[in-house]
Design a protein around this motif. Structure first.
Motif, mmCIF file in Angstrom:
data_model
loop_
_atom_site.group_PDB
_atom_site.id
_atom_site.type_symbol
_atom_site.label_atom_id
_atom_site.label_comp_id
_atom_site.label_asym_id
_atom_site.label_seq_id
_atom_site.Cartn_x
_atom_site.Cartn_y
_atom_site.Cartn_z
ATOM 1 N N PHE A 54 -9.494 -4.079 -1.173
ATOM 2 C CA PHE A 54 -8.274 -3.286 -1.190
ATOM 3 C C PHE A 54 -8.462 -1.922 -1.846
ATOM 4 C CE2 PHE A 54 -5.858 -6.404 0.777
ATOM 5 C CZ PHE A 54 -4.516 -6.065 0.823
ATOM 6 N N LYS B 277 -9.416 2.006 -1.797
ATOM 7 C CA LYS B 277 -9.258 3.013 -0.754
ATOM 8 C C LYS B 277 -10.540 3.142 0.057
ATOM 9 C CE LYS B 277 -8.099 7.851 0.126
ATOM 10 N NZ LYS B 277 -7.609 9.133 -0.437
ATOM 11 N N VAL C 22 -1.244 -5.709 6.610
ATOM 12 C CA VAL C 22 -1.576 -6.088 5.242
ATOM 13 C C VAL C 22 -0.891 -7.411 4.927
ATOM 14 C CG1 VAL C 22 -1.617 -5.350 2.833
ATOM 15 C CG2 VAL C 22 -1.615 -3.643 4.656
ATOM 16 N N LEU D 212 0.876 -1.175 0.000
ATOM 17 C CA LEU D 212 0.000 0.000 0.000
ATOM 18 C C LEU D 212 0.908 1.217 0.000
ATOM 19 C CD1 LEU D 212 -2.776 -0.702 2.682
ATOM 20 C CD2 LEU D 212 -2.918 -1.072 0.217
#
Length: 462
Positions: free
Chosen positions: A70, A72, A26, A2
């Motif tokens: 995943f 935003k 993550v 990310l």
């Protein structure tokens, strides 16, 4: 995995209702699981799992949420869902994220996902043939192969930002021996925090032979007597008793709530002076080893009991708040679907000065357990019940006939106090440990030890 801007937005959203700490985990995991029976591959499962876990603290309140979205919007939504359970007044600011680096203690030569499946099948077939051809009484052999690559990113509101790649490989071999109406089983399951080179550099023939030998040996075993006897427990997976009956009692998950017999006992003598008990996540390429824990803390060697004296506990970040003690790099979880808590890595009794031969020679009568099986334990009390896969009678300082049907029954802390000899042949065994944060790879270990008295449950007939 990310970008930093998105990470900061997520951590900020998680703190939007007054939390005092936020964290993002993550994960992107690749797995392969194959099973071989009757000389053929019966199943072949490969998969990829990815997701994100978000955690928020407010004092002694902890909230956890996870998502596989995943985008935003999806990640921010998960962060706000976690935040909604928090009701605070002061909004804290994030510390600047600083990416940390480290030198891996678990080097990998060959990533399993880059190795052709035919090479993996060949390793399995060789193990199968070795076990199947060991003896004519071997009727069935099952070989299971596993490899995984887990990529993680961990960041928190205190400024931590760190990534890690974990690669593990394991093979489990089970052999069944049959004679007349009798059936016995042997098992060996080696593993390492290592790539495909583990299978090519290890003595897989030995592991396969051991699984078959155990099964065949137990065909000639006599019923184990019942009673209270000195018990010699061999190295490697013999350490599972103290992992279960003592190790879990030293985790902050239990200690912080006073649900452990070891709570509030730092500095007390809890074992004989010959016993030192260690959890060490820094052992190179061992199955339970870690570069960092699942909270981003670097692995370390934690001496829990030193020369019989209780020195410390295994502590995760949240329970460090409860206990007023620092994290020991022990926060672990199965996947992003679980919040981390205090867990073991490679936990073992340190080697002593006695040789295995001296331990056996100095035992007039007792039971020698070469390989342990499964068992049950009550973490709050340490009471346990474990099956023995391979055992022998000890008589006049010599190993005698093999025994079947043996179980060891006792209390972990009390058994620890009755250890009267510790060998010099430390060995580790690979296993999976289940607890609040899921199932994780761990090593259990010890040298050969002797316990002056354990209740042995046997088989009727002697």
């Amino acid at each position: 995995m990310l970008n930093q801007s998105l990470i900061e937005d997520v951590l900020t959203a998680a703190l939007s209702t007054g939390g005092d700490f936020s964290e993002i985990f993550v994960e992107d995991r690749f797995t392969n699981n194959f099973t071989l029976q009757s000389g053929k591959i019966e199943s072949c499962l490969s998969g990829r799992d990815f997701g994100i876990g978000i955690r928020v603290f407010k004092g002694l309140q902890s909230v956890y949420a996870y998502s596989t979205d995943f985008t935003k919007e999806g990640i921010i939504k998960a962060a706000k869902n976690a935040a909604h359970a928090i009701n605070g007044k002061t909004i804290i600011q994030l510390a600047p994220l600083v990416k940390e680096s480290f030198e891996t203690i678990n080097p990998v030569q060959f990533l399993p996902k880059e190795v052709d499946k035919t090479r993996k099948a060949a390793i399995m077939k060789n193990a199968y043939d070795t076990a199947k051809n060991y003896h004519s009484s071997i009727s069935q052999v099952t070989v299971r192969y596993m490899d995984e690559e887990q990529n993680v990113l961990i960041a928190n509101s205190e400024g931590k930002l760190i990534e890690d790649k974990r690669v593990r490989s394991r093979m489990a071999i089970q052999a069944v021996a049959v004679r007349d109406n009798q059936m016995e089983t042997g098992f060996y399951g080696p593993g390492a925090h290592q790539g495909f080179e583990f299978f090519e550099n290890s003595n897989m023939d030995y592991f396969a032979t051991e699984a078959a030998r155990i099964a065949v040996t137990m065909l000639d075993a006599s019923p184990c007597p019942s009673g209270k006897f000195p018990v010699i427990i061999d190295n490697e997976f013999g350490g599972v008793i103290f992992h279960e009956a003592c190790g879990h009692g030293l985790e902050a998950t239990a200690v912080a709530k006073n649900h452990s017999v070891f709570a509030n006992r730092l500095g007390e003598m809890v074992a004989p002076e010959i016993v030192t008990y260690i959890d060490d996540g820094t052992l190179k390429n061992e199955w339970g080893s870690i570069n960092i824990d699942d909270e981003g803390e670097k692995a370390r060697k934690n001496v829990l009991i030193e020369n019989g004296i209780l020195k410390g506990y295994l502590i995760d970040k949240f329970n460090s708040r409860r206990m007023g003690m620092e994290s020991t790099g022990s926060g672990r979880r199965q996947s992003f679907r679980f919040a981390p808590t205090s867990r073991m890595t490679n936990t073992y009794i340190a080697p002593g000065k006695s040789t295995p031969e001296e331990i056996i020679t100095n035992t007039e009568y007792g039971i020698y357990t070469k390989y342990m099986g499964g068992g049950q334990v009550n973490p709050a009390t340490g009471d346990y019940n474990f099956a023995v896969m391979e055992a022998y009678e000890v008589k006049n300082g010599k190993l005698g006939k093999p025994l079947k049907g043996a179980t060891l029954i006792g209390n972990g802390p009390k058994t620890l106090q009755l250890v009267d000899m510790v060998g010099n042949n430390l060995g580790h065994g690979a296993g999976m440990c289940g607890s609040q944060s899921g199932s994780i790879p761990v090593n259990v270990g010890q040298p050969m030890i002797r316990v002056s008295e354990i209740t042995v449950g046997g088989t009727k007939g002697e």
